[in-house]
Design a protein around this motif. Sequence first.
Motif, PDB file in Angstrom:
ATOM      1  N   PHE A  24       3.483 -32.084  19.224  1.00 55.25           N
ATOM      2  CA  PHE A  24       4.875 -32.698  18.267  1.00 55.25           C
ATOM      3  C   PHE A  24       5.388 -33.759  19.349  1.00 55.25           C
ATOM      4  O   PHE A  24       5.868 -34.717  18.903  1.00 55.25           O
ATOM      5  CB  PHE A  24       5.831 -31.565  18.131  1.00 55.25           C
ATOM      6  N   GLY A  25       5.315 -33.222  20.726  1.00 54.92           N
ATOM      7  CA  GLY A  25       5.794 -34.223  21.641  1.00 54.92           C
ATOM      8  C   GLY A  25       5.065 -35.682  21.565  1.00 54.92           C
ATOM      9  O   GLY A  25       5.684 -36.649  21.714  1.00 54.92           O
ATOM     10  N   VAL A  26       3.862 -35.523  21.500  1.00 58.94           N
ATOM     11  CA  VAL A  26       2.895 -36.826  21.564  1.00 58.94           C
ATOM     12  C   VAL A  26       3.494 -37.609  20.171  1.00 58.94           C
ATOM     13  O   VAL A  26       3.529 -38.765  20.375  1.00 58.94           O
ATOM     14  CB  VAL A  26       1.581 -36.342  21.541  1.00 58.94           C
ATOM     15  N   TRP A  27       3.490 -36.835  19.019  1.00 59.97           N
ATOM     16  CA  TRP A  27       3.919 -37.632  17.875  1.00 59.97           C
ATOM     17  C   TRP A  27       5.192 -38.221  17.934  1.00 59.97           C
ATOM     18  O   TRP A  27       5.418 -39.303  17.428  1.00 59.97           O
ATOM     19  CB  TRP A  27       3.932 -36.644  16.779  1.00 59.97           C
ATOM     20  N   LEU A  28       6.059 -37.703  18.644  1.00 56.22           N
ATOM     21  CA  LEU A  28       7.479 -38.252  18.633  1.00 56.22           C
ATOM     22  C   LEU A  28       7.394 -39.281  19.658  1.00 56.22           C
ATOM     23  O   LEU A  28       8.173 -40.239  19.484  1.00 56.22           O
ATOM     24  CB  LEU A  28       8.364 -37.184  19.582  1.00 56.22           C
ATOM     25  N   TYR A  29       6.656 -39.165  20.835  1.00 58.56           N
ATOM     26  CA  TYR A  29       6.579 -40.336  21.562  1.00 58.56           C
ATOM     27  C   TYR A  29       5.807 -41.645  20.833  1.00 58.56           C
ATOM     28  O   TYR A  29       6.606 -42.684  20.867  1.00 58.56           O
ATOM     29  CB  TYR A  29       5.487 -39.964  22.674  1.00 58.56           C
ATOM     30  N   MET A  59      -4.809 -34.351  21.316  1.00 60.79           N
ATOM     31  CA  MET A  59      -5.845 -33.212  21.490  1.00 60.79           C
ATOM     32  C   MET A  59      -6.020 -32.912  22.839  1.00 60.79           C
ATOM     33  O   MET A  59      -5.858 -31.806  23.224  1.00 60.79           O
ATOM     34  CB  MET A  59      -7.046 -33.428  20.815  1.00 60.79           C
ATOM     35  N   LEU A  60      -5.942 -33.801  23.849  1.00 65.08           N
ATOM     36  CA  LEU A  60      -6.349 -33.729  25.004  1.00 65.08           C
ATOM     37  C   LEU A  60      -5.097 -33.137  26.055  1.00 65.08           C
ATOM     38  O   LEU A  60      -5.297 -32.529  26.987  1.00 65.08           O
ATOM     39  CB  LEU A  60      -6.787 -35.076  25.705  1.00 65.08           C
ATOM     40  N   CYS A  61      -3.831 -33.360  25.627  1.00 65.57           N
ATOM     41  CA  CYS A  61      -2.820 -32.787  26.152  1.00 65.57           C
ATOM     42  C   CYS A  61      -2.493 -31.754  26.178  1.00 65.57           C
ATOM     43  O   CYS A  61      -1.703 -31.065  26.974  1.00 65.57           O
ATOM     44  CB  CYS A  61      -1.500 -33.777  25.602  1.00 65.57           C
ATOM     45  N   ALA A  62      -3.152 -30.930  25.481  1.00 67.67           N
ATOM     46  CA  ALA A  62      -2.823 -29.179  25.475  1.00 67.67           C
ATOM     47  C   ALA A  62      -3.786 -28.854  26.649  1.00 67.67           C
ATOM     48  O   ALA A  62      -3.621 -27.600  26.752  1.00 67.67           O
ATOM     49  CB  ALA A  62      -3.369 -29.051  23.953  1.00 67.67           C
ATOM     50  N   GLY A  75       4.873 -33.203  26.185  1.00 64.68           N
ATOM     51  CA  GLY A  75       3.871 -33.943  25.244  1.00 64.68           C
ATOM     52  C   GLY A  75       4.492 -35.270  25.153  1.00 64.68           C
ATOM     53  O   GLY A  75       3.760 -36.441  25.095  1.00 64.68           O
ATOM     54  N   TYR A  76       5.664 -35.556  25.199  1.00 67.50           N
ATOM     55  CA  TYR A  76       6.201 -36.896  25.090  1.00 67.50           C
ATOM     56  C   TYR A  76       5.831 -37.827  26.308  1.00 67.50           C
ATOM     57  O   TYR A  76       5.687 -38.916  26.080  1.00 67.50           O
ATOM     58  CB  TYR A  76       7.796 -36.730  25.079  1.00 67.50           C
ATOM     59  N   ILE A  77       5.801 -36.943  27.470  1.00 68.03           N
ATOM     60  CA  ILE A  77       5.386 -37.720  28.836  1.00 68.03           C
ATOM     61  C   ILE A  77       4.184 -37.981  29.163  1.00 68.03           C
ATOM     62  O   ILE A  77       3.666 -38.792  30.001  1.00 68.03           O
ATOM     63  CB  ILE A  77       6.237 -37.446  29.877  1.00 68.03           C
TER      64      ILE A  77
END
Length: 443
Positions: A124-129, A145-148, A194-196
Amino acid sequence: MISVKDTPPDRFRQIADRLDPVYWVLIGLYTILIIAAFVLDSPQNIWQGLVRILTSRSLLVTDYAELGGMGAMLVSSVIVASFSLITLIVGGVKPTGGIIVGIWLVLGFGFFGKNLFNTIPIVFGVWLYAKTKGMAFRDVALTSMLCATIAPIVSEVAYLNIFENLLVIEGVIYMPLPWWGGVIVGGLVGVFVGYIFAPIAAACSKVHGGYLLYNAGLAGGMIATFAISILRSGGFESIHTNLWATGYNWPLGILMYIISGSFILLGLVTGGADKWDKMRKMQKHSGRLVTDYYTMYGNVTYLNMGLLCAIATSATLLVGGHINGATMGGIFCVAGFGALGKNFRNVLPIMIGCILGAWFDVLPLNSPANMLAILFGTGIAPLAGQFGVFWGIVCGFVHVNLVGFVGLLNGGLNLYNNGFAGGFVVLVMIPIVTTLSRREVDT
């Protein structure tokens, strides 16, 4: 176009018709894993195991086969991978070698560290970014996928309740958060991470020049090291876990060979008349990022993936290792990158070097640390592809002796620890190799 008047079966049929063949292959893989789960374990044990997995800290190494049992491990992995697959389909993401790798890594690390709870906030943080930067989700789909890689930070904050170590501030006693408060805070931390992650990963990719396939591991290691340093300065010490399943070589080994054989057969059947010519060309690539085999060679990629899966499984058994959740994650990583950079020519020298390094190590050759390094150390395969067999063996030897010490920096919060260590190997070894061998680095 799907009409609101269509019946559910009609809608499903229209969606199925538009689904890319790659996604059907992944659904087939999920089906194999689910069938295996219920063959190997009972529904009751699977359910109880899933609860234990979802409420675990999941630090490196938390083998879900040991924690929840074989069946729960396989089901949990398919659940988190299905979540990723649904986001790809809904986001209209076109499959590439990178996307294939992402799914295989989600599956593989779903055996020991990633689960639905600690993955969703980071995605969700990646999506928000992407949303705040005006980007389409497909632009950050692989990152999602990779940020997990740092998913354990969500579980660690949520379930260990780190604030218990900070109860007295300026003489005032504070009560620790209730369990639900920890879950909320853990989720918020995951969203922030996830955002950063995307901008940090982009910066890291410029450091190693594409010679490290596990760029997300380097980025995750940096973030995790910063996080654990801040937490330790506040009096928090992460307690390492070492859950490592044994005694599953027969059932899980057979499962891995079934998956290997299925992909070899798929590549042979759908690879076309020139499949062996394409395979030969594939082996000539150094593997440096971004070498997208699927985009270049199509379904022959499955043949490369299946053979690499068989090689990694066989190597694990030949050195006396155990097939469990953690080593299956390593095998899936080797096979998955068969779509993006790894081939026989660049993987085998690194693996041989890692085995030699592990043999000289004070720990047993088949210890958890050495087994993970032997499998995941192939993230530096482009070094062997670029500089040859000898230097590939040397780099593998160096890697296996470095990775254990680098892991201390991030306290087990970074699942792709070999990617973090691989970044150091690349940065140090490329200047040495180019100096001693008089070979130039590709620009």
